[in-house]
Design an enzyme around this catalytic site. Structure first.
Site, PDB file in Angstrom:
ATOM      1  N   LEU A  42       0.801  -1.221   0.000  1.00  0.00           N
ATOM      2  CA  LEU A  42       0.000   0.000   0.000  1.00  0.00           C
ATOM      3  C   LEU A  42       0.837   1.276   0.000  1.00  0.00           C
ATOM      4  CD1 LEU A  42      -2.795  -0.996   2.578  1.00  0.00           C
ATOM      5  CD2 LEU A  42      -2.910  -1.067   0.079  1.00  0.00           C
ATOM      6  N   GLY A  43       2.010   1.222   0.620  1.00  0.00           N
ATOM      7  CA  GLY A  43       2.836   2.427   0.697  1.00  0.00           C
ATOM      8  C   GLY A  43       3.966   2.244   1.684  1.00  0.00           C
ATOM      9  N   GLY A  50       6.973   4.502   4.446  1.00  0.00           N
ATOM     10  CA  GLY A  50       7.522   5.698   5.058  1.00  0.00           C
ATOM     11  C   GLY A  50       9.014   5.501   5.244  1.00  0.00           C
ATOM     12  N   THR A  51       9.610   6.329   6.101  1.00  0.00           N
ATOM     13  CA  THR A  51      11.047   6.245   6.321  1.00  0.00           C
ATOM     14  C   THR A  51      11.451   4.911   6.934  1.00  0.00           C
ATOM     15  OG1 THR A  51      11.047   8.632   6.716  1.00  0.00           O
ATOM     16  CG2 THR A  51      13.026   7.413   7.354  1.00  0.00           C
ATOM     17  N   LYS A 104       1.320  -2.591   9.096  1.00  0.00           N
ATOM     18  CA  LYS A 104       2.513  -1.738   9.064  1.00  0.00           C
ATOM     19  C   LYS A 104       3.695  -2.559   9.555  1.00  0.00           C
ATOM     20  CE  LYS A 104       4.247   2.549  11.203  1.00  0.00           C
ATOM     21  NZ  LYS A 104       3.874   3.678  12.080  1.00  0.00           N
ATOM     22  N   ASP A 139       2.103  16.576  14.630  1.00  0.00           N
ATOM     23  CA  ASP A 139       2.290  16.559  13.176  1.00  0.00           C
ATOM     24  C   ASP A 139       0.936  16.502  12.466  1.00  0.00           C
ATOM     25  OD1 ASP A 139       3.752  16.682  10.835  1.00  0.00           O
ATOM     26  OD2 ASP A 139       4.083  14.521  10.723  1.00  0.00           O
TER      27      ASP A 139
END
Length: 433
Positions: free
Chosen positions: A22-23, A25-26, A45, A138
């Site tokens: 799906l995607g 991050g860092t 995740k 954030d």
């Protein structure tokens, strides 16, 4: 060993079938996954331990887990459980399919009513976080997701702080966030109030929803920071006087005079009822179902080691098996060797003294007050899990109503009624598997 080969080897206990990517991050990759037992879809995740340890981020990961376990709210992405292998940490999370709110704004600014609808949900979530001593730090459109019913979901608590992180001056000092959304007091490096910094970010979000662009825009980040310091922005002519007044109070560069959430909730623009219909929370839906609450069978669900990790404070398992003195503000958890039926009977007795409505199965109870308090009717969910046949974990959570009212109920009525069945480490031994 790769993440997928780990899954084939049963590191996920055969519980989740991993699907499409799906995607990323860092430090994490996110996959679609399916719970084989229930058929439910989740977002998995995956965080690589080696990379996190190498950059000294393990404490931050533990903090994120601890914070997300506290965040049970309709407008916050839910963490279901945490699992771990030798190489990875797995977060099984609520799958939110409606995309980012940012995508809506890229198509053009929103009208006031839908903008208000999303903003009301955002403030509800942020107010919930602050009431539990959590500051997001954030907040931005990219971290606001939409579910299939159009409900807003706040995500990405990786930069969040707890009230425990305040220094002796009572302020936070870590500069973090996204430049266009960050408060002047955060970049000022003199310490800041996390709640007030979040309110500034919410003000930026509301501005973007109504305007279609950011209030502080400059090609040069130093020039943009100068504008942020001065609170130098202009509202476009289509802003209503009420929305203009609210945004101006939220984007006040002086944190001491910046509007509070309590006053936002009481503002005339915010209080207007939205014509966009909101769906009920999952727990409220469960309560309405009556028989067969929570969709569980006749026996308490059995916990494996990964469940236990997700129920504990970070990676520390001791709070599960001790007299629960340190608990989340909305959550009570204890171990017991008393049968589930006896636990439920004791809870029913307490419920009668408060005239609660009761829905139950053999492994869970839902209580709902008849009178509205400061934040509506108090709703309480009790779930019972089996570690082994003779040892149970009982989890009590608030799913609606006022947190203070819930805490008073737990401390003055529920805890005293259950004190004789709570298992403690003193003078007890863990039952054999």
């Amino acid at each position: 060993m790769t993440m997928r080969s780990e899954a084939k080897c049963g590191v996920l206990r055969g519980k989740y079938e991993l699907g499409r990517f799906l995607g990323h991050g860092t430090f994490a990759k996110v996959y679609h996954a399916r719970n084989l037992a229930t058929g439910d879809s989740v977002a998995m995740k995956v965080v690589g331990k080696e990379k996190v340890i190498r950059v000294g981020m393990m404490e931050q990961v533990k903090r994120e887990i601890s914070i997300m376990k506290m965040m049970k709210h309709l407008n916050i992405v839910e963490l279901y459980e945490v699992m771990a292998s030798k190489t990875n940490i797995y977060f099984a999370m609520e799958l939110v399919c409606g995309g980012e709110l940012f995508a809506k704004v890229t198509k053009g600014r929103l009208l006031e009513d839908p903008a208000r609808h999303y903003f009301q949900q955002l403030i509800s979530a942020v107010d919930f976080c602050h009431s539990r001593g959590v500051y997001h730090r954030d907040l931005k459109l990219e971290n606001l997701l939409l579910d299939e019913d159009g409900n807003l979901k706040v995500t990405d608590f990786g930069l969040s702080a707890l009230s425990d992180h305040l220094r002796q001056d009572g302020l936070l000092h870590t500069t973090c966030g996204t430049p266009a959304y960050v408060a002047p007091d955060v970049i000022g490096k003199k310490g800041y109030d996390g709640a007030k910094a979040d309110i500034w970010s919410c003000g930026v979000i509301l501005y973007v929803l109504l305007a279609g662009y950011l209030p502080f825009q400059e090609d040069n980040i130093v020039a943009m920071y100068r504008k942020i310091y001065r609170g130098d922005f202009k509202c476009p002519p289509w802003f209503s006087p009420e929305s203009r007044k609210l945004i101006t109070k939220m984007l006040d560069p002086n944190p001491n005079t910046r509007i509070s959430i309590a006053k936002i909730l009481n503002s005339s623009w915010f209080k207007k009822k939205s014509t966009v219909r909101q769906s009920k929370s999952k727990l409220e839906q469960e309560f309405a179902l009556g028989d067969g609450v929570n969709g569980k069978g006749n026996e308490p669900e059995t916990l494996n080691a990964f469940h236990i990790i997700s129920l504990s404070e970070g990676f520390d398992l001791s709070p599960l098996f001790e007299n629960t003195k340190k608990i989340d503000k909305e959550e009570l958890r204890f171990g017991t060797m008393t049968p589930a039926s006896s636990v439920i009977s004791k809870i029913e007795e307490v419920a009668k003294t408060r005239n609660f409505s009761v829905k139950k199965s053999d492994s869970c109870v839902r209580l709902q007050g008849q009178e509205s308090g400061r934040k509506g009717k108090l709703g309480i969910a009790v779930d019972i899990f089996a570690v082994v046949a003779s040892f149970l974990v009982v989890e009590v959570k608030k799913y609606s109503g006022d947190t203070l009212e819930y805490n008073q109920f737990c401390s003055k009525e529920l805890r005293p009624a259950l004190k004789n069945i709570v298992w403690t480490t003193t003078g007890n031994s863990m039952p054999e598997c």
